[in-house]
Scaffold this motif. Sequence first.
Motif, PDB file in Angstrom:
ATOM      1  N   GLU A 285       0.831  -1.210   0.000  1.00  0.00           N
ATOM      2  CA  GLU A 285       0.000   0.000   0.000  1.00  0.00           C
ATOM      3  C   GLU A 285       0.863   1.256   0.000  1.00  0.00           C
ATOM      4  N   ILE A 286       1.943   1.236   0.756  1.00  0.00           N
ATOM      5  CA  ILE A 286       2.844   2.395   0.761  1.00  0.00           C
ATOM      6  C   ILE A 286       3.441   2.592  -0.625  1.00  0.00           C
ATOM      7  N   LEU A 287       3.933   1.520  -1.235  1.00  0.00           N
ATOM      8  CA  LEU A 287       4.526   1.602  -2.569  1.00  0.00           C
ATOM      9  C   LEU A 287       3.521   2.119  -3.592  1.00  0.00           C
ATOM     10  N   ARG A 288       2.296   1.634  -3.504  1.00  0.00           N
ATOM     11  CA  ARG A 288       1.259   2.083  -4.451  1.00  0.00           C
ATOM     12  C   ARG A 288       1.118   3.595  -4.444  1.00  0.00           C
ATOM     13  N   PHE A 289       1.199   4.207  -3.264  1.00  0.00           N
ATOM     14  CA  PHE A 289       0.957   5.644  -3.205  1.00  0.00           C
ATOM     15  C   PHE A 289       2.213   6.487  -3.360  1.00  0.00           C
ATOM     16  N   VAL A 290       3.382   5.881  -3.209  1.00  0.00           N
ATOM     17  CA  VAL A 290       4.596   6.544  -3.707  1.00  0.00           C
ATOM     18  C   VAL A 290       4.440   6.757  -5.209  1.00  0.00           C
ATOM     19  N   ALA A 310      -1.681   6.611   1.824  1.00  0.00           N
ATOM     20  CA  ALA A 310      -2.196   5.240   1.831  1.00  0.00           C
ATOM     21  C   ALA A 310      -3.273   5.081   2.899  1.00  0.00           C
ATOM     22  N   GLY A 311      -3.082   5.734   4.039  1.00  0.00           N
ATOM     23  CA  GLY A 311      -4.090   5.701   5.095  1.00  0.00           C
ATOM     24  C   GLY A 311      -5.375   6.380   4.661  1.00  0.00           C
TER      25      GLY A 311
END
Length: 344
Positions: A285-290, A310-311
Amino acid sequence: MASLGRPSNNPTSSSPNPIWTSSIMQISLQEIAANAIQARRRIRHHIYKTPLIPARRIGHDQDAKVLFKAENFQLTGSFKIRGALSKLSSPSAQGPLITASSGNHGIGASFAARVLAKNLTVVLPETVVQTKLENIKSFGVDVILHGAETGLAERHAQQLASSGSYTYISPYNDAEVIAGQGTIGLEILEQLDEIDNIFISMGGGGLLSGVGSVLKSFSPKTKIYGVSASNSKALAASLMAGHVVETDHFPTLAEAVAGGIDQNTITLPLANAVVDYVIECNEAEILRFVKALAAQENIIVEGSAALALAGFNKVAEKLTGQTSVILLCGGNVDHDYIPKVVCS
């Protein structure tokens, strides 16, 4: 605009942890908010007032108004300069100083030490991002590499300070540091008429406590979302337990918010008082939003900043018609970050 006069006497909202068992809070939200106003006067000539940027695309599908508080554009590339300057410009920062950091606090503290003519040593984990290490060294401070993660570096710095040779500067467990981070909240209140929600990445809790204290004092209806990385979630787990707990720490894209917290940290009761919701995000999820920030908003940030977005994404469908601020806490990335992470 929200008034920045006397803080509200009833700033608290629902707690994520109804079984909280801590003793009396060591410092109140109103004191942090008042200290933030004083800190701003001391540091404002050394920092940028960062922009509050409306999202181009993110949030549109959910009919949510999203704005980015862009601390990634701050003078040293992250919000940490605020707390560092606040602390190092206070009367308590005397003699040779020592601090610990995953990188961004070290950069901010090193900058502050140079402009304020302070003697500083920075302890960093051996895994520190190389670009951050080079940046810290460029300010002429002493550097020690110790341990595989930030919590170990912090304990080593504390041990060195216990000899009496240094004054220890915590990157988060310090009222003046927290007040410095709170100056972000003061800026947001000047930049935005109303704020329904704010999403803040959780590390040691200094950013969350500072910004949350200011917003709950002057804008008590604002909902505070603390966002934690699953791979390093000491503060989130401690909030759930009602006391400081040890957690395992695994590698994370959000390395700037990784590591443990002090047993006596004042950020835990402060975070408990200000946080309305805690959200946990995994590495995918973190990578997706980077990548989403780069592709949709043309903004390159660290994983710790993308963590906040992501949150937001996890609850965006519930925030239709509301105004949400995503606090992008930093943008200090290594040379190969873009090809390896953003473009992978």
